[in-house]
Design an enzyme around this catalytic site. Sequence first.
Site, PDB file in Angstrom:
ATOM      1  N   ASP A  63       0.810  -1.219   0.000  1.00 30.12           N
ATOM      2  CA  ASP A  63       0.000   0.000   0.000  1.00 30.12           C
ATOM      3  C   ASP A  63       0.846   1.272   0.000  1.00 30.12           C
ATOM      4  OD1 ASP A  63      -2.053  -1.809   0.324  1.00 30.12           O
ATOM      5  OD2 ASP A  63      -2.922  -0.827   2.085  1.00 30.12           O
ATOM      6  N   HIS A 208       3.713  -2.423   2.971  1.00 29.07           N
ATOM      7  CA  HIS A 208       3.721  -1.076   2.390  1.00 29.07           C
ATOM      8  C   HIS A 208       4.971  -0.831   1.551  1.00 29.07           C
ATOM      9  CE1 HIS A 208       0.842  -0.738   5.692  1.00 29.07           C
ATOM     10  NE2 HIS A 208       0.320   0.284   5.040  1.00 29.07           N
TER      11      HIS A 208
HETATM   12 ZN   LIG Z   1      -2.562   3.082   3.286  1.00 33.81          ZN
END
Ligand SMILES: [Zn+2]
Length: 240
Positions: A63, A208
């Site tokens: 992400d 991430h």
């Molecule tokens: Zn996020």
Amino acid sequence: MALRLTPRGRRVVGLAATMLVTGLIATVVIAAGATPRQKPVPSPPPAAAQVAAPTKYVVLTFDDGPDPTYTPRILDILQKYDAKATFFEVGKNVQRHPELTRRIHELGNSVQNHTWTHADLRKLSAASFVDQIQSTDQVIREQTGETPGCLRPPYGGVNALVTQRARGLDKDLVLWDVDSRDWSKPGTAAIVKRVLAGAKNGAVILMHDGGGNRSETVAALPTILKTLKAKGYGFETLSC
Ligand SMILES: [Zn+2]
């Protein structure tokens, strides 16, 4: 609309709308008209394969990118281990680094929607909600030729209104089963441990590639991929 695994277009999904459980992981997807989750069909091994094709899989998700420092490193590692992932991208980052989004897609990964500014969808007006999603759709579509059908709400922020609005835009909300908590920079070993402890067939794993220093994520990834492959896992991507 149901969540699908991209490579062979198999329907995965379903999903009971599990709400996010405080502290822990929770869920997966909240799909409109969802059908029951199905096990994937094992793909036939290539002719010259010495090893059996994976019969189970996990879904790696990254992400908050794309990020010029960390995304290319993650792509290189994925390529080295012949793994694919799903990237939930922030629209304004795509606007800054469109070539990264194009490369992610060209390497066979999936690019999906994570709003324009990493907004908490629970706090938006109806007009802002639409703008956050559709402007992100547009910059991604310009690079990949495809409109994201999956929407991951920042902060896992879901409520009845968010679900209803997402459905109105033909999006499936996608959360996760395993939170690596890599954003908290717990150390490479802790990230590896959390992911491996949570991995099971069909699990959606949250990591991430943007939004801060992701060195620990980059450092953890080779061990994660190596270990999961050794345990017989393949890596599938999501589309919705
Ligand atoms: Zn996020």
